[in-house]
Design a protein around this motif. Sequence first.
Motif, mmCIF file in Angstrom:
data_model
loop_
_atom_site.group_PDB
_atom_site.id
_atom_site.type_symbol
_atom_site.label_atom_id
_atom_site.label_comp_id
_atom_site.label_asym_id
_atom_site.label_seq_id
_atom_site.Cartn_x
_atom_site.Cartn_y
_atom_site.Cartn_z
ATOM 1 N N THR A 143 0.831 -1.210 0.000
ATOM 2 C CA THR A 143 0.000 0.000 0.000
ATOM 3 C C THR A 143 0.862 1.254 0.000
ATOM 4 O OG1 THR A 143 -0.057 0.068 2.425
ATOM 5 C CG2 THR A 143 -1.848 -1.142 1.321
ATOM 6 N N GLY A 144 2.186 1.086 -0.058
ATOM 7 C CA GLY A 144 3.112 2.190 0.157
ATOM 8 C C GLY A 144 3.181 3.190 -0.980
ATOM 9 N N PRO A 145 4.021 4.214 -0.827
ATOM 10 C CA PRO A 145 4.112 5.297 -1.807
ATOM 11 C C PRO A 145 4.720 4.882 -3.137
ATOM 12 C CG PRO A 145 5.765 5.579 -0.081
ATOM 13 C CD PRO A 145 4.861 4.473 0.363
ATOM 14 N N PHE A 146 5.361 3.687 -3.176
ATOM 15 C CA PHE A 146 5.973 3.223 -4.420
ATOM 16 C C PHE A 146 5.534 1.810 -4.757
ATOM 17 C CE2 PHE A 146 8.633 6.642 -2.980
ATOM 18 C CZ PHE A 146 8.817 7.380 -4.145
ATOM 19 N N LYS A 147 5.361 1.600 -6.056
ATOM 20 C CA LYS A 147 4.957 0.302 -6.571
ATOM 21 C C LYS A 147 6.149 -0.382 -7.239
ATOM 22 C CE LYS A 147 1.844 2.060 -9.296
ATOM 23 N NZ LYS A 147 0.722 2.182 -10.257
ATOM 24 N N PHE A 148 6.188 -1.685 -7.110
ATOM 25 C CA PHE A 148 7.244 -2.473 -7.751
ATOM 26 C C PHE A 148 7.017 -2.500 -9.261
ATOM 27 C CE2 PHE A 148 8.706 -6.511 -9.519
ATOM 28 C CZ PHE A 148 10.034 -6.532 -9.105
ATOM 29 N N VAL A 149 8.110 -2.291 -10.022
ATOM 30 C CA VAL A 149 8.059 -2.360 -11.480
ATOM 31 C C VAL A 149 8.875 -3.529 -12.004
ATOM 32 C CG1 VAL A 149 8.575 -1.168 -13.651
ATOM 33 C CG2 VAL A 149 7.721 0.135 -11.680
ATOM 34 N N GLU A 150 10.151 -3.586 -11.604
ATOM 35 C CA GLU A 150 11.053 -4.577 -12.197
ATOM 36 C C GLU A 150 12.244 -4.812 -11.280
ATOM 37 O OE1 GLU A 150 13.607 -5.122 -16.387
ATOM 38 O OE2 GLU A 150 13.032 -3.116 -15.680
ATOM 39 N N TRP A 151 12.704 -6.043 -11.258
ATOM 40 C CA TRP A 151 13.952 -6.387 -10.567
ATOM 41 C C TRP A 151 14.837 -7.099 -11.567
ATOM 42 C CZ3 TRP A 151 14.153 -9.265 -5.191
ATOM 43 C CH2 TRP A 151 15.484 -9.338 -4.761
ATOM 44 N N LYS A 152 15.837 -6.415 -12.059
ATOM 45 C CA LYS A 152 16.810 -7.022 -12.945
ATOM 46 C C LYS A 152 17.966 -7.484 -12.076
ATOM 47 C CE LYS A 152 19.294 -6.337 -17.290
ATOM 48 N NZ LYS A 152 19.604 -5.392 -18.390
ATOM 49 N N LYS A 153 17.986 -8.782 -11.774
ATOM 50 C CA LYS A 153 18.939 -9.323 -10.809
ATOM 51 C C LYS A 153 20.373 -8.944 -11.180
ATOM 52 C CE LYS A 153 15.955 -11.332 -8.112
ATOM 53 N NZ LYS A 153 15.909 -12.715 -7.694
ATOM 54 N N GLY A 154 21.095 -8.497 -10.165
ATOM 55 C CA GLY A 154 22.482 -8.103 -10.356
ATOM 56 C C GLY A 154 22.654 -6.714 -10.920
ATOM 57 N N SER A 155 21.531 -6.001 -11.168
ATOM 58 C CA SER A 155 21.630 -4.675 -11.783
ATOM 59 C C SER A 155 20.840 -3.620 -11.013
ATOM 60 C CB SER A 155 21.163 -4.729 -13.237
ATOM 61 O OG SER A 155 21.326 -3.478 -13.857
ATOM 62 N N TYR A 156 19.509 -3.761 -10.954
ATOM 63 C CA TYR A 156 18.721 -2.727 -10.277
ATOM 64 C C TYR A 156 17.342 -3.252 -9.902
ATOM 65 C CZ TYR A 156 16.483 -2.144 -14.856
ATOM 66 O OH TYR A 156 15.830 -2.367 -16.035
#
Length: 517
Positions: A187-200
């Motif tokens: 419910t927080g101020p930011f939503k998950f978009v992408e996790w590029k492992k080892g990068s960002y």
Amino acid sequence: MKKIFIGATVACLAFASHVYAEEPQDGGTINVVVQPEPPSLMIGMYSNGTTQQVGGNIFEGLLRYDKELNPHPLLAKSWEHSKDGKTWTFHLEKNVLWHDGKPFTSADVVFSVDKLLRKTNARLRASLEFVDSITAPDDYTVVFKLNKPFGPFIRLFEVGTMPMLPKHIYEGADYKTNPANQHPIGTGPFKFVEWKKGSYIHLTKNEHYHVAGLPHINDLYWHVIPDAASRAVAFETGKIDVLPGGSVENFDVPRLTELDNTCVTTDGWEFFSPHSLLWLNNRQGPMADKRFRQAVMYAMNREFAKEVLWNGYGKIANGPVGSKTKFYDKTLPNYEYNPAKAKKLLKDMGYDGTPVRLLPMPYGETWQRWAEVVKQNLEEVGIKTKMISTDVAGWNQKVADWDYDISFTYLYQYGDPALGVARNYISSNISKGSSWNNVEGYKNDQVDKLFAEAAVAFPDSKRQELYSKVQHQLVEDVPVAWLMELEFPTIYSCKVHDLIDSGIGINDAFGTAWIKQ
């Protein structure tokens, strides 16, 4: 121009009533280092520091806390308790949506706390022993019934301790293998978009956030940069805007804080009071003998580690309770650096030279160097030591499975011994599968009794008496080897404003932060 803010006062905490020296500007991106890469973002199941840093900006608790640990509204807009302290009623905000658009209600609170977190969060589980029932009389009211008054109860509701998790996603599913763990919904101020492992890890602005006008920034990138020197360079060149505490090697801190347009603060650790220690596996080998554990304490040159490895930040720890945590006892005896005492204790116990395995903390070069110093200290008094190196996931697994002899760690204290200290020593919190409970396997009925009595004692003077007794007993038994009360400076570009505004710092910082264009 360089600005340095050390110990600056948090002017205001509640999201809805922030007061700014300047009018905040909307838009832009903040780039942050995350070191090491977290094993997961599922904050309800993993207590790693970096999991909480990222996850605390996706998920929320019912309350937030300022640096004096005073509670403020968040998902709960108000609360009250009965005169006997055994009934607590929380009234929820009514305009809150999960990131998938579903409404947040009291059913999510009951499920999160009474079902999911009771099973997955060992630290919270110890506190929930004082809670008999959690009920929802309507969609926006939650009632906690305690079996007895519990002094620190009101401090349980921050996002890292009691995150709210979506019932409609987790109910009836395997918590640990749920696909939502890879695409977290909070419910927080930011939503998950992408996790590029080892990068960002990329988070984006929650356009439907329940606090009007927040967040200000559009995107938040957590960058995984394994090499410590490269993390420092990334900040120097402007690729990175924020270096959370502990994300660069300590020997780089003096140079980086002297850069132009660089701000630094040690605020944001008040709730945690990070306490570094060595797990000593009390179940096996020479670690099972109290004299060996005492010898480890005398063998370590902790003052050297503080001055050389930590640039003088922090304080030598001499017991289980940190000096900034309530009920700390100043009269504890001191384990000074004394190799002769260590050798005598080892001789008295008949230590036969059995080698021990030392598991460093896989959090960078500073921790590796610290492990090398401890290894040298131990070998100087005759304790043969073999270093076992792992990555973060491997460290978690080995400690959780009790597959170690001595292991570095640091643990948060959460302002009160009942919340962040007792969990490390009470025998009821010995459970395989977690690296954040009593993994050393220490058992002492008197210590269990003292912790239980102190948690509910009244008034505070009685709690102090009981906690003093348990601290002296633990310092005698040395179930773990205490190292330092850590202090981590957060280094950031001065274009970032209102970064640290709570007692948990970076872990929920970006909802109110903004960038001066």
